[in-house]
Write a protein that holds these residues in place. Structure first.
Motif, PDB file in Angstrom:
ATOM      1  N   ASN A   1      29.350  32.887  49.689  1.00 16.71           N
ATOM      2  CA  ASN A   1      30.192  33.901  50.327  1.00 16.71           C
ATOM      3  C   ASN A   1      31.637  33.462  50.101  1.00 16.71           C
ATOM      4  O   ASN A   1      32.203  32.739  50.906  1.00 16.71           O
ATOM      5  CB  ASN A   1      29.856  34.015  51.812  1.00 16.71           C
TER       6      ASN A   1
ATOM      7  N   LEU B   1      36.368  36.343  48.712  1.00 16.87           N
ATOM      8  CA  LEU B   1      37.209  37.110  47.798  1.00 16.87           C
ATOM      9  C   LEU B   1      36.645  38.512  47.652  1.00 16.87           C
ATOM     10  O   LEU B   1      35.457  38.741  47.896  1.00 16.87           O
ATOM     11  CB  LEU B   1      37.235  36.440  46.416  1.00 16.87           C
ATOM     12  N   ASN B   2      37.475  39.446  47.189  1.00 17.49           N
ATOM     13  CA  ASN B   2      36.927  40.764  46.899  1.00 17.49           C
ATOM     14  C   ASN B   2      36.045  40.645  45.656  1.00 17.49           C
ATOM     15  O   ASN B   2      36.082  39.643  44.945  1.00 17.49           O
ATOM     16  CB  ASN B   2      38.034  41.818  46.747  1.00 17.49           C
ATOM     17  N   GLN B   3      35.234  41.652  45.384  1.00 18.89           N
ATOM     18  CA  GLN B   3      34.267  41.577  44.291  1.00 18.89           C
ATOM     19  C   GLN B   3      34.928  41.340  42.933  1.00 18.89           C
ATOM     20  O   GLN B   3      34.403  40.602  42.101  1.00 18.89           O
ATOM     21  CB  GLN B   3      33.421  42.841  44.233  1.00 18.89           C
ATOM     22  N   LEU B   4      36.072  41.967  42.699  1.00 23.67           N
ATOM     23  CA  LEU B   4      36.748  41.797  41.413  1.00 23.67           C
ATOM     24  C   LEU B   4      37.247  40.355  41.236  1.00 23.67           C
ATOM     25  O   LEU B   4      37.055  39.751  40.183  1.00 23.67           O
ATOM     26  CB  LEU B   4      37.910  42.786  41.290  1.00 23.67           C
ATOM     27  N   ASP B   5      37.892  39.815  42.267  1.00 19.91           N
ATOM     28  CA  ASP B   5      38.397  38.445  42.175  1.00 19.91           C
ATOM     29  C   ASP B   5      37.249  37.438  42.111  1.00 19.91           C
ATOM     30  O   ASP B   5      37.329  36.442  41.391  1.00 19.91           O
ATOM     31  CB  ASP B   5      39.329  38.131  43.337  1.00 19.91           C
ATOM     32  N   GLU B   6      36.164  37.693  42.862  1.00 16.81           N
ATOM     33  CA  GLU B   6      35.014  36.786  42.799  1.00 16.81           C
ATOM     34  C   GLU B   6      34.433  36.769  41.383  1.00 16.81           C
ATOM     35  O   GLU B   6      34.111  35.702  40.848  1.00 16.81           O
ATOM     36  CB  GLU B   6      33.939  37.199  43.797  1.00 16.81           C
TER      37      GLU B   6
ATOM     38  N   GLN C   1      42.544  32.903  52.934  1.00 14.23           N
ATOM     39  CA  GLN C   1      43.796  33.477  52.463  1.00 14.23           C
ATOM     40  C   GLN C   1      44.718  33.834  53.620  1.00 14.23           C
ATOM     41  O   GLN C   1      44.259  34.108  54.725  1.00 14.23           O
ATOM     42  CB  GLN C   1      43.512  34.653  51.529  1.00 14.23           C
TER      43      GLN C   1
ATOM     44  N   THR D   1      50.448  36.661  48.772  1.00 16.37           N
ATOM     45  CA  THR D   1      49.211  36.172  49.373  1.00 16.37           C
ATOM     46  C   THR D   1      48.915  34.801  48.794  1.00 16.37           C
ATOM     47  O   THR D   1      48.939  34.612  47.580  1.00 16.37           O
ATOM     48  CB  THR D   1      48.047  37.133  49.057  1.00 16.37           C
TER      49      THR D   1
ATOM     50  N   GLN E   1      46.016  31.939  48.515  1.00 14.67           N
ATOM     51  CA  GLN E   1      44.588  31.700  48.679  1.00 14.67           C
ATOM     52  C   GLN E   1      44.320  30.223  48.477  1.00 14.67           C
ATOM     53  O   GLN E   1      44.722  29.654  47.465  1.00 14.67           O
ATOM     54  CB  GLN E   1      43.776  32.507  47.668  1.00 14.67           C
TER      55      GLN E   1
ATOM     56  N   ASN F   1      51.438  40.596  45.949  1.00 13.25           N
ATOM     57  CA  ASN F   1      50.574  41.663  46.458  1.00 13.25           C
ATOM     58  C   ASN F   1      50.329  42.754  45.422  1.00 13.25           C
ATOM     59  O   ASN F   1      49.373  43.504  45.531  1.00 13.25           O
ATOM     60  CB  ASN F   1      51.158  42.246  47.741  1.00 13.25           C
TER      61      ASN F   1
ATOM     62  N   ARG G   1      46.101  38.093  37.728  1.00 15.68           N
ATOM     63  CA  ARG G   1      45.104  37.512  38.634  1.00 15.68           C
ATOM     64  C   ARG G   1      44.104  36.660  37.843  1.00 15.68           C
ATOM     65  O   ARG G   1      43.755  35.553  38.251  1.00 15.68           O
ATOM     66  CB  ARG G   1      44.395  38.601  39.421  1.00 15.68           C
TER      67      ARG G   1
END
Length: 172
Positions: free
Chosen positions: A42, A45-50, A82, A117, A119, A145, A152
């Motif tokens: 888990n 992160l959001n799905q794209l960053d993960e 974050q 941000t 992280q 942001n 990224r």
């Protein structure tokens, strides 16, 4: 030209702090040759960053000779924390008046840029057979942001290289 822009955005938005590592001194890291991601990862992160950080991790570990396996020697667990980093850059405006024995002044600041941000990303390497943490690396990445997908991706690539570049312990 596009590559230069991505590189500059990466420098601007993808600055990383120094990676901190900790590990079990009694572990023989030469026995670990296969990996997979922790089944209940888990990342926060959001799905794209993960997806970006998982792909970068797979690519980096494969480059070090590790093989992804359904029955791995070790699991990779990635999670993040974050927080917003306030921007301290501003333009000051002031109005003043003064005379003998008295004075009036008004001032204020107008922010130049928006907050970013930060992280903190943690990589845990876990012995798959024992289910024990054997190695941990932590680093931070600052993202604007409004960072582009390319910026990224470059920021996460730098984090993976900086942190996992310190594995196994004792090798540079």
């Amino acid at each position: 030209m596009r590559a230069i822009k991505i590189f500059l955005l990466g420098l601007l938005f993808g600055a990383c702090s120094v990676a901190k590592v900790d590990y079990d001194r009694n572990t023989d890291f030469s026995h670990y040759r296969t990996f997979n991601f922790y089944p209940e990862m888990n990342s926060g992160l959001n799905q794209l960053d993960e997806k970006r950080i998982v792909v970068q991790t797979e690519t980096f570990l494969a480059g070090k000779g590790f093989v992804k396996s359904d029955s791995p020697d070790m699991y990779v667990n990635i999670f993040s924390r974050q927080y917003e980093t306030p921007n301290n850059s501003s333009v000051g405006i002031g109005i003043g008046s003064g005379g003998r024995g008295g004075g009036v002044g008004i001032s204020g600041g107008i922010p130049i840029r928006s907050n970013s941000t930060t992280q903190e990303i943690t990589f845990d390497l876990i012995d798959a057979g024992k289910e024990e943490l054997i190695w941990q690396g932590i680093s931070e990445v600052k993202l604007g942001n409004n960072s582009s997908p390319e910026a990224r991706e470059q920021a996460y690539k730098k984090v993976v290289e900086k942190v996992l570049g310190k594995y196994p312990p004792g090798k540079k």
